[in-house]
Design a protein around this motif. Structure first.
Motif, PDB file in Angstrom:
ATOM      1  N   GLY A  44     -13.831  -1.604  -6.136  1.00  0.00           N
ATOM      2  CA  GLY A  44     -13.925  -0.488  -4.971  1.00  0.00           C
ATOM      3  C   GLY A  44     -12.977   0.150  -4.969  1.00  0.00           C
ATOM      4  O   GLY A  44     -12.511   1.241  -4.861  1.00  0.00           O
ATOM      5  N   SER A  45     -11.736  -0.547  -5.446  1.00  0.00           N
ATOM      6  CA  SER A  45     -10.652  -0.009  -5.550  1.00  0.00           C
ATOM      7  C   SER A  45      -9.491   0.303  -6.713  1.00  0.00           C
ATOM      8  O   SER A  45      -8.774   0.967  -6.904  1.00  0.00           O
ATOM      9  CB  SER A  45      -9.403  -0.865  -4.414  1.00  0.00           C
ATOM     10  N   ALA A  46     -10.351  -0.264  -8.262  1.00  0.00           N
ATOM     11  CA  ALA A  46      -9.723  -0.023  -8.824  1.00  0.00           C
ATOM     12  C   ALA A  46      -9.246   0.687  -9.316  1.00  0.00           C
ATOM     13  O   ALA A  46      -8.038   1.578 -10.242  1.00  0.00           O
ATOM     14  CB  ALA A  46     -10.930  -0.770 -10.076  1.00  0.00           C
ATOM     15  N   LEU A  47      -9.928   1.767  -8.901  1.00  0.00           N
ATOM     16  CA  LEU A  47     -10.236   3.816  -9.611  1.00  0.00           C
ATOM     17  C   LEU A  47      -8.570   4.409  -9.156  1.00  0.00           C
ATOM     18  O   LEU A  47      -7.738   4.627  -8.983  1.00  0.00           O
ATOM     19  CB  LEU A  47     -11.567   4.385  -9.138  1.00  0.00           C
ATOM     20  N   THR A  48      -8.653   4.124  -7.799  1.00  0.00           N
ATOM     21  CA  THR A  48      -7.758   4.556  -6.706  1.00  0.00           C
ATOM     22  C   THR A  48      -6.550   3.738  -7.470  1.00  0.00           C
ATOM     23  O   THR A  48      -5.354   4.439  -7.338  1.00  0.00           O
ATOM     24  CB  THR A  48      -7.607   4.637  -5.342  1.00  0.00           C
ATOM     25  N   VAL A  49      -6.544   2.754  -6.883  1.00  0.00           N
ATOM     26  CA  VAL A  49      -5.290   2.092  -7.541  1.00  0.00           C
ATOM     27  C   VAL A  49      -4.213   2.524  -9.211  1.00  0.00           C
ATOM     28  O   VAL A  49      -3.352   2.868  -9.495  1.00  0.00           O
ATOM     29  CB  VAL A  49      -5.031   0.619  -7.734  1.00  0.00           C
ATOM     30  N   VAL A  50      -5.105   2.261 -10.382  1.00  0.00           N
ATOM     31  CA  VAL A  50      -4.646   2.616 -11.761  1.00  0.00           C
ATOM     32  C   VAL A  50      -5.156   4.785 -11.399  1.00  0.00           C
ATOM     33  O   VAL A  50      -3.480   4.585 -12.219  1.00  0.00           O
ATOM     34  CB  VAL A  50      -6.190   2.237 -12.383  1.00  0.00           C
ATOM     35  N   LYS A  51      -5.496   5.091 -10.418  1.00  0.00           N
ATOM     36  CA  LYS A  51      -5.160   5.998 -10.665  1.00  0.00           C
ATOM     37  C   LYS A  51      -4.094   6.992 -10.709  1.00  0.00           C
ATOM     38  O   LYS A  51      -2.678   7.268 -11.033  1.00  0.00           O
ATOM     39  CB  LYS A  51      -5.754   6.803  -9.869  1.00  0.00           C
ATOM     40  N   HIS A  52      -3.323   6.160  -9.202  1.00  0.00           N
ATOM     41  CA  HIS A  52      -2.126   6.228  -8.625  1.00  0.00           C
ATOM     42  C   HIS A  52      -1.022   5.419  -9.619  1.00  0.00           C
ATOM     43  O   HIS A  52      -0.038   6.482  -9.544  1.00  0.00           O
ATOM     44  CB  HIS A  52      -1.966   5.002  -7.345  1.00  0.00           C
ATOM     45  N   LEU A  53      -0.889   4.731  -9.788  1.00  0.00           N
ATOM     46  CA  LEU A  53       0.225   4.041 -11.568  1.00  0.00           C
ATOM     47  C   LEU A  53      -0.288   4.738 -12.287  1.00  0.00           C
ATOM     48  O   LEU A  53       1.064   5.286 -13.265  1.00  0.00           O
ATOM     49  CB  LEU A  53      -0.238   2.629 -12.388  1.00  0.00           C
ATOM     50  N   HIS A  54      -1.085   5.662 -13.204  1.00  0.00           N
ATOM     51  CA  HIS A  54      -1.312   6.594 -14.205  1.00  0.00           C
ATOM     52  C   HIS A  54      -0.186   7.536 -13.691  1.00  0.00           C
ATOM     53  O   HIS A  54       0.733   8.330 -14.220  1.00  0.00           O
ATOM     54  CB  HIS A  54      -2.572   6.985 -14.055  1.00  0.00           C
ATOM     55  N   GLU A  55      -0.323   8.595 -12.166  1.00  0.00           N
ATOM     56  CA  GLU A  55       0.004   9.011 -11.899  1.00  0.00           C
ATOM     57  C   GLU A  55       1.655   9.121 -11.797  1.00  0.00           C
ATOM     58  O   GLU A  55       2.167   9.940 -11.923  1.00  0.00           O
ATOM     59  CB  GLU A  55      -0.556   9.859 -10.853  1.00  0.00           C
ATOM     60  N   LYS A  56       2.416   8.109 -11.179  1.00  0.00           N
ATOM     61  CA  LYS A  56       3.564   7.242 -11.814  1.00  0.00           C
ATOM     62  C   LYS A  56       4.058   7.523 -13.210  1.00  0.00           C
ATOM     63  O   LYS A  56       5.293   6.961 -13.508  1.00  0.00           O
ATOM     64  CB  LYS A  56       3.543   6.089 -10.974  1.00  0.00           C
ATOM     65  N   GLY A  57       2.999   7.485 -14.042  1.00  0.00           N
ATOM     66  CA  GLY A  57       3.509   7.486 -15.492  1.00  0.00           C
ATOM     67  C   GLY A  57       3.693   5.587 -16.050  1.00  0.00           C
ATOM     68  O   GLY A  57       4.465   4.889 -16.761  1.00  0.00           O
ATOM     69  N   GLU A  58       2.779   5.097 -15.302  1.00  0.00           N
ATOM     70  CA  GLU A  58       3.443   3.656 -15.750  1.00  0.00           C
ATOM     71  C   GLU A  58       1.691   3.350 -16.754  1.00  0.00           C
ATOM     72  O   GLU A  58       0.465   3.420 -16.530  1.00  0.00           O
ATOM     73  CB  GLU A  58       2.700   2.623 -14.712  1.00  0.00           C
ATOM     74  N   LYS A  59       2.562   2.603 -17.498  1.00  0.00           N
ATOM     75  CA  LYS A  59       1.032   2.234 -18.713  1.00  0.00           C
ATOM     76  C   LYS A  59       0.340   0.271 -17.929  1.00  0.00           C
ATOM     77  O   LYS A  59       0.874   0.143 -17.543  1.00  0.00           O
ATOM     78  CB  LYS A  59       1.570   1.827 -20.095  1.00  0.00           C
ATOM     79  N   ILE A  60      -1.091   0.087 -18.463  1.00  0.00           N
ATOM     80  CA  ILE A  60      -1.113  -0.330 -17.627  1.00  0.00           C
ATOM     81  C   ILE A  60      -1.549  -1.616 -18.654  1.00  0.00           C
ATOM     82  O   ILE A  60      -2.600  -1.498 -19.964  1.00  0.00           O
ATOM     83  CB  ILE A  60      -2.793  -0.188 -16.465  1.00  0.00           C
TER      84      ILE A  60
END
Length: 315
Positions: free
Chosen positions: A131-147
Motif C-alpha cells: 500500500g505504501s510502495a508507490l508513494t515511497v518510491v515516487k518520493h525517492l525518485h523525485e529526490k533523484g535516488e536510484k532504487i
C-alpha cells in the motif's frame, strides 16, 4: 468448552493478544476480533501489537510477520502458530545473497517489501508495504535516488511502471499470485462483463493489466465495500474473502483463475503456509509458549530503523 472458548480464556489469563492476517482462516480472524485483537496486513498487525498493553503477541500468519511484530515490540513475547509457516518471497531472498547484491550496487537506495526476513530488513534503507510502495518510491525518485528493490519482481515492476523510477529488481515472487493466468482471467471477464476485477500487485503484469483496481489487501477489501458493482473477480489469496464478505455481505465474489499449464485446479489461490495456522496450534502456542520469535538485538535495532522510516513517512 469449545476450543475458541479455551483460547479466549487463555488470552485473558496470560494478557495476550491475537493478531491475524487477512489470509488465515475465517475462524482465526473472527477469534482475533472477538478478543480485542486485529485482522489486518502484516505491518498493521505489528503496529497494533506495539501499541496495545498485552505482554504476549500471538501472530496468526507467517514467520516474517512474527519477526516484524518482535522488531516493533522487543520487550514483548511474540509467538507464531507454526514456525515452519514461511513465505516464498522471504525464502527467495536469503540474506547472504541479498547482501552481496547490495554490495555490488552501493549507489542505490535499498527498498525492501515487508515480506522479508528481519535480516533483510536490517540490510535495507527502507521497508515498504504494497500500500505504501508507490508513494515511497515516487518520493525517492523525485529526490533523484536510484532504487535497489527486493524481493517481489512483479510488485517492483508495477511500482517502476507507475513511477518511472530507476529500479534494479530482485527476482523473487509470491507462489500464490504467480499462479494467476491472464488468458483464463480474460475468459472469466467475458462471462461476467459487469464484474470489477481486483488485483494485488504481486501478480504478473499481464494480470495487472486486466485490473479495474490494483491494490494492497486493505485497498481491495475497501473496493469491494465501496464500489457500486455487485460482482467482483479477485486476484489475491482467497483467505481475504472472509473479511470481504463481512464488510459487503451482498456482493458476489469470484476467485480469479489459476488454471493453465501445470495447474492442478481451476482456482487454488491460497497460501499453503497461511493454511498451517489453525485453532489447535493457536491454543498450543498460548498454553505452551511454543514457536517464540527471537531476533539478534543488533539485527532488530537496524531493522527497526528501516521500518520506522516508513512509519514516520506515512504518519
Amino acid at each position: 468448552m469449545s476450543i475458541q472458548d479455551q483460547i479466549k480464556a487463555k488470552l485473558k489469563d496470560k494478557n495476550a493478544v491475537l493478531v491475524a492476517h487477512y489470509y488465515v482462516s475465517g475462524e482465526l480472524q473472527t477469534l482475533a476480533e472477538e478478543t480485542g485483537g486485529i485482522v489486518s496486513d502484516s505491518l498493521e498487525m505489528a503496529r497494533f501489537g506495539q501499541n496495545c498493553d498485552a505482554d504476549i503477541i500471538i501472530v496468526a500468519g507467517v514467520k516474517f510477520m512474527g519477526e516484524t511484530a518482535k522488531i516493533l515490540s522487543p520487550e514483548k513475547t511474540v509467538l507464531v502458530l507454526d514456525d515452519k509457516a514461511t513465505c516464498s518471497l522471504d525464502e527467495d531472498c536469503p540474506i547472504d545473497e541479498f547482501s552481496k547484491f547490495c554490495d555490488q550496487h552501493t549507489d542505490r537506495t535499498v527498498v525492501v517489501y515487508a515480506n522479508t526476513s528481519a535480516a533483510v530488513k536490517a540490510r535495507a534503507d527502507w521497508v515498504v508495504t504494497s500500500g505504501s510502495a508507490l508513494t515511497v518510491v515516487k518520493h525517492l525518485h523525485e529526490k533523484g535516488e536510484k532504487i535497489l528493490w527486493a524481493p517481489d519482481k512483479h510488485l517492483g515492476n508495477f511500482v517502476q511502471n507507475q513511477t518511472g523510477a530507476d529500479m534494479l529488481l530482485w527476482q523473487g515472487s509470491c507462489v500464490v499470485h504467480e499462479r494467476f493466468k491472464a488468458d483464463a482471467l480474460l475468459t472469466l471477464k467475458e462471462k461476467h462483463p459487469q464484474a470489477a476485477v481486483l488485483v494485488h500487485p504481486e501478480s504478473p503484469q499481464a494480470v495487472v493489466d486486466l485490473a479495474d483496481i490494483i491494490g494492497s489487501t486493505t485497498a481491495l477489501i475497501n473496493a469491494v465495500r465501496d464500489r457500486k458493482e455487485s460482482t467482483f473477480i479477485i486476484a489475491t489469496d482467497n483467505g481475504i474473502f472472509h473479511k470481504m464478505r463481512e464488510v459487503a455481505p451482498n456482493k458476489i465474489l469470484i476467485e480469479a483463475p489459476t488454471m493453465g499449464v501445470g495447474a492442478d485446479c481451476e482456482s487454488c489461490a491460497h497460501c499453503e503456509w497461511m493454511a498451517m495456522n489453525d485453532l489447535e496450534n493457536c491454543l498450543n502456542a498460548i498454553q505452551n509458549k511454543t514457536h517464540e520469535i527471537t531476533i539478534e538485538e543488533s539485527v532488530a535495532i537496524q531493522a527497526k530503523k528501516s521500518i520506522q522510516k516508513l512509519l514516520d513517512f506515512t504518519a
